[in-house]
Design an enzyme around this catalytic site. Sequence first.
Site, PDB file in Angstrom:
ATOM      1  N   CYS A  78       0.261  29.237  20.382  1.00 49.07           N
ATOM      2  CA  CYS A  78      -0.245  29.034  19.048  1.00 49.07           C
ATOM      3  C   CYS A  78      -1.759  29.423  18.903  1.00 49.07           C
ATOM      4  CB  CYS A  78      -0.110  27.528  18.548  1.00 49.07           C
ATOM      5  SG  CYS A  78       1.561  26.909  18.599  1.00 49.07           S
ATOM      6  N   HIS A 106      -5.456  26.598  12.511  1.00 49.00           N
ATOM      7  CA  HIS A 106      -3.876  26.531  13.076  1.00 49.00           C
ATOM      8  C   HIS A 106      -3.236  25.484  12.351  1.00 49.00           C
ATOM      9  CE1 HIS A 106      -0.120  26.953  15.173  1.00 49.00           C
ATOM     10  NE2 HIS A 106      -0.458  25.790  15.971  1.00 49.00           N
ATOM     11  N   ASN A 131       4.594  24.953  11.550  1.00 47.22           N
ATOM     12  CA  ASN A 131       3.832  25.372  12.480  1.00 47.22           C
ATOM     13  C   ASN A 131       4.586  26.935  12.659  1.00 47.22           C
ATOM     14  OD1 ASN A 131       2.772  26.205  14.871  1.00 47.22           O
ATOM     15  ND2 ASN A 131       2.613  24.341  15.728  1.00 47.22           N
TER      16      ASN A 131
HETATM   17  O1  UT7 Z   1       0.914  24.131  17.822  1.00 53.01           O
HETATM   18  C1  UT7 Z   1       0.636  23.740  18.828  1.00 53.01           C
HETATM   19  C2  UT7 Z   1      -0.090  22.306  19.160  1.00 53.01           C
HETATM   20  N1  UT7 Z   1       0.975  21.307  18.735  1.00 53.01           N
HETATM   21  C3  UT7 Z   1       0.380  20.283  18.121  1.00 53.01           C
HETATM   22  O2  UT7 Z   1      -0.806  20.333  17.824  1.00 53.01           O
HETATM   23  C4  UT7 Z   1       1.132  19.204  17.894  1.00 53.01           C
HETATM   24  C5  UT7 Z   1       0.275  17.944  18.052  1.00 53.01           C
HETATM   25  N2  UT7 Z   1       1.343  16.680  18.028  1.00 53.01           N
HETATM   26  C6  UT7 Z   1       1.694  16.187  16.964  1.00 53.01           C
HETATM   27  O3  UT7 Z   1       1.334  16.776  15.664  1.00 53.01           O
HETATM   28  C7  UT7 Z   1       2.351  14.835  16.709  1.00 53.01           C
HETATM   29  O4  UT7 Z   1       2.123  14.491  17.997  1.00 53.01           O
HETATM   30  C8  UT7 Z   1       3.878  14.928  16.541  1.00 53.01           C
HETATM   31  C9  UT7 Z   1       4.158  15.317  15.092  1.00 53.01           C
HETATM   32  C10 UT7 Z   1       4.623  15.734  17.296  1.00 53.01           C
HETATM   33  C11 UT7 Z   1       4.346  13.623  16.533  1.00 53.01           C
HETATM   34  O5  UT7 Z   1       3.840  12.704  15.905  1.00 53.01           O
HETATM   35  P1  UT7 Z   1       3.379  11.186  16.680  1.00 53.01           P
HETATM   36  O6  UT7 Z   1       2.711  10.480  15.453  1.00 53.01           O
HETATM   37  O7  UT7 Z   1       2.537  11.557  17.803  1.00 53.01           O
HETATM   38  O8  UT7 Z   1       4.708  10.593  16.921  1.00 53.01           O
HETATM   39  P2  UT7 Z   1       5.571  10.108  18.494  1.00 53.01           P
HETATM   40  O9  UT7 Z   1       5.537  11.441  19.220  1.00 53.01           O
HETATM   41  O10 UT7 Z   1       4.269   9.210  19.070  1.00 53.01           O
HETATM   42  O11 UT7 Z   1       6.650   9.303  18.029  1.00 53.01           O
HETATM   43  C12 UT7 Z   1       6.666   8.231  17.245  1.00 53.01           C
HETATM   44  C13 UT7 Z   1       7.881   7.735  17.092  1.00 53.01           C
HETATM   45  C14 UT7 Z   1       8.880   7.525  18.115  1.00 53.01           C
HETATM   46  O12 UT7 Z   1       9.672   6.617  18.030  1.00 53.01           O
HETATM   47  P3  UT7 Z   1       9.359   5.365  18.864  1.00 53.01           P
HETATM   48  O13 UT7 Z   1       9.396   5.795  20.303  1.00 53.01           O
HETATM   49  O14 UT7 Z   1       8.139   4.608  18.487  1.00 53.01           O
HETATM   50  O15 UT7 Z   1      10.570   4.439  18.692  1.00 53.01           O
HETATM   51  C15 UT7 Z   1       9.553   9.227  18.050  1.00 53.01           C
HETATM   52  O16 UT7 Z   1      10.930   8.760  18.671  1.00 53.01           O
HETATM   53  O17 UT7 Z   1       8.474   8.548  16.119  1.00 53.01           O
HETATM   54  C16 UT7 Z   1       9.930   9.022  16.452  1.00 53.01           C
HETATM   55  N3  UT7 Z   1      10.002  10.411  16.237  1.00 53.01           N
HETATM   56  C17 UT7 Z   1      10.625  10.710  15.028  1.00 53.01           C
HETATM   57  N4  UT7 Z   1      11.308   9.824  13.906  1.00 53.01           N
HETATM   58  C18 UT7 Z   1      12.028  10.386  12.950  1.00 53.01           C
HETATM   59  C19 UT7 Z   1       9.966  11.533  16.733  1.00 53.01           C
HETATM   60  N5  UT7 Z   1      10.076  12.644  15.901  1.00 53.01           N
HETATM   61  C20 UT7 Z   1      10.740  12.015  14.731  1.00 53.01           C
HETATM   62  C21 UT7 Z   1      11.174  12.566  13.660  1.00 53.01           C
HETATM   63  N6  UT7 Z   1      11.779  11.729  12.784  1.00 53.01           N
HETATM   64  N7  UT7 Z   1      11.329  14.148  13.513  1.00 53.01           N
END
Ligand code: UT7
Length: 347
Positions: free
Chosen positions: A138, A274, A304
């Site tokens: 990225c 980005h 993204n």
């Molecule tokens: O471009 C390269 C750089 N990349 C980035 O900068 C990405 C950086 N990271 C992020 O943007 C975020 O961490 C994400 C958008 C990927 C995830 O958001 P988050 O608030 O960090 O969520 P999480 O991974 O901590 O997940 C929270 C919950 C989990 O469930 P539990 O364990 O709390 O029950 C996940 O399983 O959300 C769940 N989850 C979803 N639920 C519905 C993860 N993906 C999804 C989904 N729909 N698509």
Amino acid sequence: MRATDPRASGATSSPLLGAARPPALRAVIAGTGGYLPERSLTNDELAAWKGLETSDAWIVERTGIRRRHIAAEGETASDMAAKAALAALAQAGAEVGEVDAVIVATATPDSAFPSTAARVQGRLGIGKGFAFDLAAACTGFVYALGVADALIRSGQARGALVIGTEIYSRILDWTDRGTCVLFGDGAGAVFLRAVPEAEAGGRGLLSTHLHADGRFGDILNVDGGAGSTGGTGVVRMAGREVFRHAVAKLSSAVDEALAANGLGHDDVAWLVPHQANIRIIEAMGKKLGLGLDRVVVTVDRHANTSAASIPLALAEAARDGRIKPGDLVLMEAIGGGLTWGAALARF
Ligand code: UT7
């Protein structure tokens, strides 16, 4: 990369050697262009997929993404790159004959070789100069700007196409809701023209600041690919960890870029970040004291697009008149590697 070329001092002749020196050169962003595939895939469509267990509400709240574009069957990264490149050249009023360097940042090349850049070069009918791909995930576009800037300042290129093009839809695990909802396809390009510093009127790339820390390679990677002995070839990400790195590393990169040029937050007309997550974008805007009215946001419509996200955003804001000549534009990105960096340019 900072300008370390002694010619950057503006000297045109050497009292010691008595020889005329070429003038110091600036890489001026002469044109921008973008291309998005026709097919737009909404969150609701994804939510309707059996077994994915996601929702529009979750995706919008956690990422700001509402939809993304998906390349057509048979459409390649070089197809999209060539379209974005032609748009950038047209906006610059440049002929393809002016191009002597093609640099393509991509994690989804058409093939291991020829490079996507060489394919673009061929598609545009360019038979001179050089062309190569650059892999920094990225952060690829910021890296490519840094390399192109150095090539232009050192006199090795006079007209450079710098392109980010990605088809992540082909390297996603469409059963993994933690990654597949986040990415989209597209391409963006800028045409950089070498302009003598004395004639540039302060326009051009001021500096780029590139970083990597390979110790964090495992938190965002593609497990497999050309030359690999295993893996599935799809994107894997420890999202929360990447998020933590993102805010800290991007903050220090933008501070570094501004300090290197003796500039402050108030000097920035536009932040073009980005586009991975609206929460990261908002945090960066807040850090710089910039409201979202001075930040170019496309993540809601493009998701993204990795190396393509900054040039797509630049193209959109330059075309609709938000970014005006003379505006100071700050770009920043983080991605797999880990890689991260920032670039400052005056339009
Ligand atoms: O471009 C390269 C750089 N990349 C980035 O900068 C990405 C950086 N990271 C992020 O943007 C975020 O961490 C994400 C958008 C990927 C995830 O958001 P988050 O608030 O960090 O969520 P999480 O991974 O901590 O997940 C929270 C919950 C989990 O469930 P539990 O364990 O709390 O029950 C996940 O399983 O959300 C769940 N989850 C979803 N639920 C519905 C993860 N993906 C999804 C989904 N729909 N698509």
